[in-house]
Design an enzyme around this catalytic site. Structure first.
Site, PDB file in Angstrom:
ATOM      1  N   ALA A  12      47.639  58.704 -44.330  1.00  0.00           N
ATOM      2  CA  ALA A  12      48.975  59.155 -43.909  1.00  0.00           C
ATOM      3  C   ALA A  12      50.065  58.245 -44.466  1.00  0.00           C
ATOM      4  O   ALA A  12      51.246  58.452 -44.197  1.00  0.00           O
ATOM      5  CB  ALA A  12      49.064  59.182 -42.381  1.00  0.00           C
ATOM      6  N   GLY A  13      49.677  57.237 -45.259  1.00  0.00           N
ATOM      7  CA  GLY A  13      50.640  56.272 -45.777  1.00  0.00           C
ATOM      8  C   GLY A  13      51.297  56.744 -47.069  1.00  0.00           C
ATOM      9  O   GLY A  13      51.132  57.887 -47.506  1.00  0.00           O
ATOM     10  N   ILE A  15      50.941  55.887 -50.349  1.00  0.00           N
ATOM     11  CA  ILE A  15      50.087  56.300 -51.474  1.00  0.00           C
ATOM     12  C   ILE A  15      49.122  57.395 -51.020  1.00  0.00           C
ATOM     13  O   ILE A  15      48.879  58.371 -51.743  1.00  0.00           O
ATOM     14  CB  ILE A  15      49.320  55.081 -52.041  1.00  0.00           C
ATOM     15  CG1 ILE A  15      50.311  54.016 -52.535  1.00  0.00           C
ATOM     16  CG2 ILE A  15      48.383  55.505 -53.174  1.00  0.00           C
ATOM     17  CD1 ILE A  15      49.684  52.672 -52.918  1.00  0.00           C
ATOM     18  N   VAL A  63      40.571  51.640 -38.481  1.00  0.00           N
ATOM     19  CA  VAL A  63      39.421  51.186 -39.281  1.00  0.00           C
ATOM     20  C   VAL A  63      38.759  49.941 -38.696  1.00  0.00           C
ATOM     21  O   VAL A  63      37.610  49.652 -39.020  1.00  0.00           O
ATOM     22  CB  VAL A  63      39.781  50.919 -40.762  1.00  0.00           C
ATOM     23  CG1 VAL A  63      40.098  52.192 -41.512  1.00  0.00           C
ATOM     24  CG2 VAL A  63      40.903  49.903 -40.895  1.00  0.00           C
ATOM     25  N   THR A  88      49.550  45.285 -44.894  1.00  0.00           N
ATOM     26  CA  THR A  88      49.991  45.099 -46.281  1.00  0.00           C
ATOM     27  C   THR A  88      51.101  44.055 -46.497  1.00  0.00           C
ATOM     28  O   THR A  88      51.574  43.916 -47.632  1.00  0.00           O
ATOM     29  CB  THR A  88      50.499  46.451 -46.850  1.00  0.00           C
ATOM     30  OG1 THR A  88      51.592  46.874 -46.038  1.00  0.00           O
ATOM     31  CG2 THR A  88      49.421  47.505 -46.864  1.00  0.00           C
ATOM     32  N   TYR A 190      46.980  37.666 -46.949  1.00  0.00           N
ATOM     33  CA  TYR A 190      46.835  39.055 -47.402  1.00  0.00           C
ATOM     34  C   TYR A 190      45.956  39.118 -48.651  1.00  0.00           C
ATOM     35  O   TYR A 190      45.003  39.905 -48.721  1.00  0.00           O
ATOM     36  CB  TYR A 190      48.217  39.658 -47.690  1.00  0.00           C
ATOM     37  CG  TYR A 190      48.173  40.981 -48.437  1.00  0.00           C
ATOM     38  CD1 TYR A 190      47.728  42.145 -47.803  1.00  0.00           C
ATOM     39  CD2 TYR A 190      48.566  41.057 -49.778  1.00  0.00           C
ATOM     40  CE1 TYR A 190      47.671  43.355 -48.496  1.00  0.00           C
ATOM     41  CE2 TYR A 190      48.516  42.266 -50.469  1.00  0.00           C
ATOM     42  CZ  TYR A 190      48.072  43.417 -49.829  1.00  0.00           C
ATOM     43  OH  TYR A 190      48.014  44.599 -50.517  1.00  0.00           O
TER      44      TYR A 190
HETATM   45  N1  LIG Z   1      52.279  49.637 -52.182  1.00  0.00           N
HETATM   46  C1  LIG Z   1      51.947  48.626 -52.994  1.00  0.00           C
HETATM   47  O1  LIG Z   1      52.762  48.072 -53.726  1.00  0.00           O
HETATM   48  C2  LIG Z   1      50.500  48.164 -53.043  1.00  0.00           C
HETATM   49  C3  LIG Z   1      50.143  47.182 -53.991  1.00  0.00           C
HETATM   50  C4  LIG Z   1      48.831  46.732 -54.032  1.00  0.00           C
HETATM   51  C5  LIG Z   1      47.886  47.277 -53.183  1.00  0.00           C
HETATM   52  N2  LIG Z   1      48.263  48.218 -52.264  1.00  0.00           N
HETATM   53  C6  LIG Z   1      47.248  48.736 -51.345  1.00  0.00           C
HETATM   54  O2  LIG Z   1      47.318  50.148 -51.288  1.00  0.00           O
HETATM   55  C7  LIG Z   1      46.948  50.604 -49.983  1.00  0.00           C
HETATM   56  C8  LIG Z   1      47.939  51.598 -49.446  1.00  0.00           C
HETATM   57  O3  LIG Z   1      49.224  51.016 -49.437  1.00  0.00           O
HETATM   58  P1  LIG Z   1      50.555  51.844 -49.123  1.00  0.00           P
HETATM   59  O4  LIG Z   1      51.616  51.257 -49.971  1.00  0.00           O
HETATM   60  O5  LIG Z   1      50.295  53.307 -49.155  1.00  0.00           O
HETATM   61  O6  LIG Z   1      50.827  51.341 -47.631  1.00  0.00           O
HETATM   62  P2  LIG Z   1      51.228  52.177 -46.326  1.00  0.00           P
HETATM   63  O7  LIG Z   1      51.493  51.150 -45.272  1.00  0.00           O
HETATM   64  O8  LIG Z   1      52.285  53.176 -46.621  1.00  0.00           O
HETATM   65  O9  LIG Z   1      49.886  52.958 -45.989  1.00  0.00           O
HETATM   66  C9  LIG Z   1      48.818  52.365 -45.321  1.00  0.00           C
HETATM   67  C10 LIG Z   1      48.350  53.361 -44.277  1.00  0.00           C
HETATM   68  O10 LIG Z   1      47.260  52.747 -43.582  1.00  0.00           O
HETATM   69  C11 LIG Z   1      47.431  52.974 -42.191  1.00  0.00           C
HETATM   70  N3  LIG Z   1      46.789  51.889 -41.480  1.00  0.00           N
HETATM   71  C12 LIG Z   1      47.191  50.597 -41.340  1.00  0.00           C
HETATM   72  N4  LIG Z   1      46.347  49.932 -40.558  1.00  0.00           N
HETATM   73  C13 LIG Z   1      45.366  50.812 -40.201  1.00  0.00           C
HETATM   74  C14 LIG Z   1      44.220  50.721 -39.383  1.00  0.00           C
HETATM   75  N5  LIG Z   1      43.914  49.571 -38.757  1.00  0.00           N
HETATM   76  N6  LIG Z   1      43.428  51.818 -39.238  1.00  0.00           N
HETATM   77  C15 LIG Z   1      43.747  52.987 -39.844  1.00  0.00           C
HETATM   78  N7  LIG Z   1      44.849  53.137 -40.611  1.00  0.00           N
HETATM   79  C16 LIG Z   1      45.648  52.065 -40.789  1.00  0.00           C
HETATM   80  C17 LIG Z   1      48.942  52.998 -41.954  1.00  0.00           C
HETATM   81  O11 LIG Z   1      49.291  53.721 -40.774  1.00  0.00           O
HETATM   82  C18 LIG Z   1      49.429  53.685 -43.220  1.00  0.00           C
HETATM   83  O12 LIG Z   1      49.552  55.082 -43.028  1.00  0.00           O
HETATM   84  C19 LIG Z   1      46.762  49.340 -49.141  1.00  0.00           C
HETATM   85  O13 LIG Z   1      45.376  49.047 -49.092  1.00  0.00           O
HETATM   86  C20 LIG Z   1      47.472  48.257 -49.926  1.00  0.00           C
HETATM   87  O14 LIG Z   1      46.893  46.979 -49.701  1.00  0.00           O
HETATM   88  C21 LIG Z   1      49.543  48.684 -52.184  1.00  0.00           C
END
Ligand SMILES: NC(=O)c1ccc[n+]([C@@H]2O[C@H](COP(=O)([O-])OP(=O)(O)OC[C@H]3O[C@@H](n4cnc5c(N)ncnc54)[C@H](O)[C@@H]3O)[C@@H](O)[C@H]2O)c1
Length: 363
Positions: A12-13, A15, A63, A88, A190
């Site tokens: 739901a996030g 990405i 999770v 994150t 992190y």
């Molecule tokens: N956005 C960036 O620049 C970036 C860069 C490197 C890596 N990442 C990785 O990409 C992934 C997604 O990032 P994003 O930018 O979409 O972040 P985001 O915060 O928009 O999405 C993360 C989603 O995970 C959910 N979440 C968080 N904790 C949770 C839990 N305990 N149980 C279930 N769901 C949970 C949140 O509700 C959210 O919907 C992450 O693993 C992040 O580490 C992102």
């Protein structure tokens, strides 16, 4: 048919929602299960189950709770798992190492156990992070490549922001693209938890019937990134401040540089990685392959939002653990996934600006 079944944690996030949409567009027969706890920091305090499309079943759960993961895995019986759920915020991770470890590390450990029990999973794709490189690759004055050392707070307080090189390398160094295979130097809680996710998946999958691929993302940006979360997404935060008429506070001397990659390009890489049976433990770097200074992107954003290009202040302030320069070597991703980024930083920022303006008119 199980081959069409996909399980996305964190779906739901920012990405994840784009990933679910892209997978559905590519394969109308697909069935997707999303497990997401709708983290209040990302989705606000009263978030309701999101509408992710008719092919997507949303399961609210955490999770770090093994029951939630096993329940989702039993429902989905997936062929492919995308593991995106994570805490994150780099800065926040120093203050809350237990929560970051519980979600990122233990959450992945629970996922691994569920994958091993499933009998259906063929591939797991992890959203990994370039944070595992710390200061990343530098070329010294003799042309040798090394990994930059962490910077001392005392030096930065004196306005010296350059990255020191290890003994035996002749500085000052110039930043070079980082890639899988070079020495790792996670520089925050992190970053360490993201590296543990990689290790857990790689080690637990040795000799198994499923394979794990790790995609180390650089700075992902674009429309749809949470405007609520103060810990992530520098461009979303800047967009918000500029629309509110504020002046941007730019850290250090403005020359911090990042490799900004547009969200749709990252999603394209995820989709391709989910389709390919790469060798188990393959790690690929995903970015634009070039760095832009924070001041440079701030100016592009000011222009796109119709603000004058002097709506900023270089503060000289710094944050311990912030790295100076990040850039990916995307050669391997190009070769193994037949992938390349398509959205230029200028175009991506224009899209982000248009979206952010609408959000603030209709919050
Ligand atoms: N956005 C960036 O620049 C970036 C860069 C490197 C890596 N990442 C990785 O990409 C992934 C997604 O990032 P994003 O930018 O979409 O972040 P985001 O915060 O928009 O999405 C993360 C989603 O995970 C959910 N979440 C968080 N904790 C949770 C839990 N305990 N149980 C279930 N769901 C949970 C949140 O509700 C959210 O919907 C992450 O693993 C992040 O580490 C992102």
């Amino acid at each position: 048919m199980p081959d069409n079944n996909i399980f996305i944690t964190g779906g739901a996030g920012f990405i994840g929602t784009r990933l679910a949409k892209a997978l559905t567009q590519k394969n109308p027969g697909i069935r997707i299960w999303v497990l997401d706890n709708l983290h209040p920091q990302v989705h606000g305090p009263d978030a309701q189950a999101p509408r992710l499309g008719e092919h997507v079943t949303f399961l609210r759960g955490d999770v770090s709770n093994p029951e939630d993961i096993h329940r989702a895995m039993r429902a989905a019986q997936p062929a492919v798992v995308y593991h995106l759920a994570a805490e994150t915020g780099t800065g926040q991770s120093y203050d809350e190492p237990a929560r970051y470890s519980s979600v990122n590390v233990m959450g992945t450990a629970h996922l691994v156990e569920a994958v091993r029990q499933s009998g259906t999973v063929q591939r797991v794709v992890l959203s990994a992070s370039r944070a595992v490189y710390g200061e990343g690759a530098y070329r010294d004055q003799r042309g040798n490549i090394c990994v930059g050392l962490p910077r001392e707070a005392a030096d930065m307080a004196d306005g010296r922001f350059d990255v020191p090189l290890p003994a035996g390398f002749l500085g000052p160094g110039s930043p070079a693209p980082s890639r899988a295979g070079m020495a790792l130097a996670p520089a925050s809680v992190y970053a360490s938890t993201k590296l543990m996710q990689e290790y857990l998946l790689t080690q637990a999958g040795e000799g198994a019937t499923w394979r794990a691929t790790m995609l180390r993302f650089q700075n992902v940006y674009g429309d749809g990134q949470s405007l609520r979360n103060p810990y992530t997404g520098v461009l979303s935060i800047f967009a918000q401040q500029l629309i509110q008429g504020k002046e941007l506070a730019i850290f250090e001397d403005g020359d911090i540089a990042r490799d900004f990659v547009y969200v749709d390009d990252v999603v394209d890489a995820l989709v391709r990685a989910g389709d390919k049976q790469l060798p188990h433990g393959t790690v690929l770097d995903i970015g634009m392959g070039k760095a832009v200074s924070i001041l440079g992107v701030a100016k592009l954003l000011m222009k796109a939002l119709g603000r004058s290009e002097d709506a900023y202040r270089i503060t000289g302030a710094f944050r311990v653990g912030d790295i100076r320069h990040a850039c990916a070597d995307i050669t391997a991703a190009g070769e193994l996934l037949d992938w390349k980024p398509r959205v230029s930083v200028e175009e991506g920022i224009a899209r982000l600006a248009r979206w952010a303006q609408v959000q603030f008119k209709n919050p």
